[in-house]
Write an enzyme that holds these catalytic residues in place. Structure first.
Site, PDB file in Angstrom:
ATOM      1  CB  CYS A 118      39.376  47.610  88.074  1.00 19.47           C
ATOM      2  SG  CYS A 118      40.352  48.121  86.660  1.00 19.47           S
ATOM      3  CG  LEU A 119      33.544  45.493  84.388  1.00 19.01           C
ATOM      4  CD1 LEU A 119      34.135  44.096  84.269  1.00 19.01           C
ATOM      5  CD2 LEU A 119      32.094  45.395  84.845  1.00 19.01           C
TER       6      LEU A 119
END
Lengths: 188, 450
Positions: A118-119
């Site tokens: 999750c970036l």
């Protein structure tokens, strides 16, 4: 107006049955490298590997759209670990971001045990001006500054928020070979 | 009965068929372009000499084929990889129910050839990527009626690559083929006239198009807020986890069973979080990323495109361009109506049209190392440490000849330095893509054998 004379000439030549094109037929085969691959080659010239914490491995030098990146954090909770990411560059890059998957099992609030990351810049904040180096920097930053407010691995995030020493310990254990994920966190 | 009569009159009086159009083409006028030559030659150009390529035979494509042939463009090729679906029939008017399952390009071409006397439309039932430069080079004008950015970018890249330059870097006249790009989305649309290396190309203005909506993975995994989040969760996360139809079965959005599973899974998730609005139809829309298509918007945009083609071909009036006040017409029909025609600027470092190929003349027998030496010495390049690649022979990819910028590629390509360049460059005029840390932009180098 389009070049009338030239078109007429070509038409006449066609009628005369001459098979050679008026241009002399030296169109270089007209083959071009797709824009996405040209862009990746451009991204790579910036020397991402100058950072000692980053290694890139291209299984096939002629396929620069698929490669692995290994990150070796030199500080933070994950110091001493080695984390491999599989990069897959889509054919509409840089309009769409690279696809990345963490192939090393890691206990991290923003990376789940299947390797999904999750970036923000890999998702809604991707912009075509960003490049592969920016993505690698972003991934590396996750190991320096994990963000438990926006978790993908909920257990890791909650442990980090609630009990930092236990979280540190759990990360340390996860760095040992053979880590396959925790089945229960109750014991921390 | 009456309607048949009207239809036939086109055949009965050929002299009057193009009467109105000829009135425009036969005499000079104040709005004509500087290189407009009124008279019979222009008519011959229109009917016999020009070959137009229409890319896409869907909503825009049907309109374009109708408009262009009725404008007098009788030699047209149309390319489309799709087959006709029932849901197309409400707006893609060249198709009938009995055509479902057949090639759009073939059915559309047959219809036009039957309906418009003298029209010769040639269909190509394949992907645009299956055709090569020799194919695209045959056309004087290309019109795009596409629904994806990817296909537009590919066409743009291809058409820009056809342009040729003399040694001074000027375009060889006629090698930059004008391209008219139409697009619609619901009640909005655009017409963009691309004259390669004159107006901005599609790649130059790409950042103006919003990227595909991607939801943050964490939102999907933890706190869905909208019905779309639930569908995306089922599609992106649950499918891979559960693999409901076996480990090897990937999600196929056209498979009703897969859609049903996706719908039920998303619905459960929605109920769990108290979200309303997940239906089967909604699920299909999100999963397939369906954009609403409005027949009338297609008609507006296609008509504007067709008129630009007429102006580009004959110069009867100035076409959309940077000099005429704008090459890009936007049509916003969503909130009342707003249209505007504007110009963008070309990007100096555009990966497609910012490249100015540099020609270097070399002997066929030299090695890669010698070629690199020549490029380092060349005053137009002045390279220090270049990476070089060529287009692949077979697939639409690339082959790396030499790349010192990444260790693992360097290790496998440094031995190439001693090999003759003819191992990769088989004929004169092959284009190399060159990157060097000392250059801000990428360079294209044409290797000419002397």
């Amino acid at each position: 107006m389009l070049n009338l004379l030239k078109l007429k000439q070509e038409k006449a030549e066609q009628k005369a049955g001459s098979s050679e094109s008026a241009e002399g037929g030296s169109k270089a085969g007209g083959k071009i490298i797709p824009a996405a691959q040209r862009r990746v080659q451009k991204d790579l010239k910036n020397g991402i590997e100058k950072n000692s914490w980053c290694q890139m491995e291209f299984p096939d030098p002629d396929d620069i759209m698929n490669f692995n990146v290994t990150l070796m954090p030199d500080e933070g909770f994950w110091k001493g670990g080695k984390f491999s990411f599989k990069f897959e560059i889509p054919s509409d890059y840089p309009h769409s971001p690279p696809k990345t998957l963490c192939t090393t099992k890691v206990f991290h609030p923003n990376i789940d045990l299947e390797g999904k990351v999750c970036l923000n810049i890999l998702r809604d904040e991707w912009k075509p001006v960003l490049d592969i180096g920016a993505v690698i920097n972003g991934l590396f930053f996750l190991f320096l500054e994990p963000n438990p407010q926006d978790p993908l691995n909920k257990e890791a995030a909650e442990l980090m928020k609630d009990n930092l020493p236990a979280f540190k310990q759990a990360v340390q254990r996860s760095l040992r070979p053979g880590f396959g994920g925790y089945s229960s966190y109750g014991r921390y | 009965m009456a309607s048949t009569d009207v239809e036939m009159r086109v055949d009965i009086d050929p002299d009057r068929r193009w009467e109105d159009l000829y009135r425009l083409l036969s005499r000079p006028g104040p709005s004509a372009g500087p290189n407009f030559f009124p008279g019979d030659e222009t008519k011959e150009l229109l009917h016999n000499l020009i070959r137009v390529l229409v890319v896409g035979a869907g909503g825009l494509g049907c309109e374009l084929l109708k408009d262009l042939t009725l404008l007098g463009f009788l030699n047209i090729d149309v390319i489309d990889m799709d087959t006709i679906e029932v849901t197309n029939l409400n707006r893609q008017f060249l198709f009938r129910k009995c055509d479902v399952g057949q090639s759009k390009a073939v059915v559309a071409a047959n219809f036009i050839n039957k309906r418009v006397p003298g029209a010769s439309v040639t269909p190509h039932f394949c992907k645009i990527q299956e055709k090569d430069a020799d194919f695209y080079q045959q056309f004087q004008i290309i019109v795009l009626g596409l629904d994806s950015l990817e296909a537009r970018r590919w066409m743009n890249d291809m058409v820009c690559s056809l342009a040729q330059f003399d040694d001074d870097g000027n375009i060889e006249p006629g090698t930059n083929i004008p391209m008219v790009d139409g697009g619609t989305e619901g009640l909005a649309g655009h017409v963009n006239v691309i004259y390669p290396f004159v107006t901005p190309c599609f790649e130059c203005i790409l950042p103006l198009f919003p990227p595909q909506v991607n939801f943050p993975m964490c939102t999907l995994a933890d706190i869905p807020r909208t019905p779309a989040h639930c569908v995306e969760w089922a599609k992106q996360l649950e499918w891979d986890r559960v693999r409901p139809f076996g480990d090897d079965t990937d999600l196929e959005c056209d498979d009703p069973k897969h859609m049903q599973w996706l719908y039920e899974t998303a619905l459960k998730r929605a109920q769990q979080f108290g979200i309303e609005g997940v239906t089967l139809k909604f699920t299909q829309g999100v999963a397939k990323r369906i954009i609403p298509a409005i027949a009338a918007t297609n008609a507006i945009v296609a008509a504007a495109c067709a008129n630009e083609v007429l102006k580009l071909a004959t110069a009867v009036s100035r076409h959309m361009s940077t000099e005429s006040g704008g090459h890009y017409m936007m049509y916003q029909g969503g909130d009342a109506i707003y249209t505007n025609t504007l110009s963008h600027e070309r990007k100096d470092d555009c990966p497609v049209c910012g490249r100015k190929a540099v020609k270097i003349h070399v002997h066929e027998d030299i090695t890669v190392a010698q070629l690199i030496e020549l490029m380092k010495e060349d005053s137009r390049l002045r390279l220090k440490n270049p990476a070089i690649s060529v287009p692949a022979d077979t697939t639409s990819g690339m082959k790396t000849i030499y790349n010192p910028h990444v260790k693992s590629i360097y290790e496998r390509t440094r031995e190439n330095l001693d090999h003759p360049i003819s191992s990769w460059i088989r004929s004169s005029g092959v284009e190399l893509t060159v990157d060097d840390p000392v250059m801000a932009t990428q360079k294209q180098v044409l290797v000419m054998f002397s």
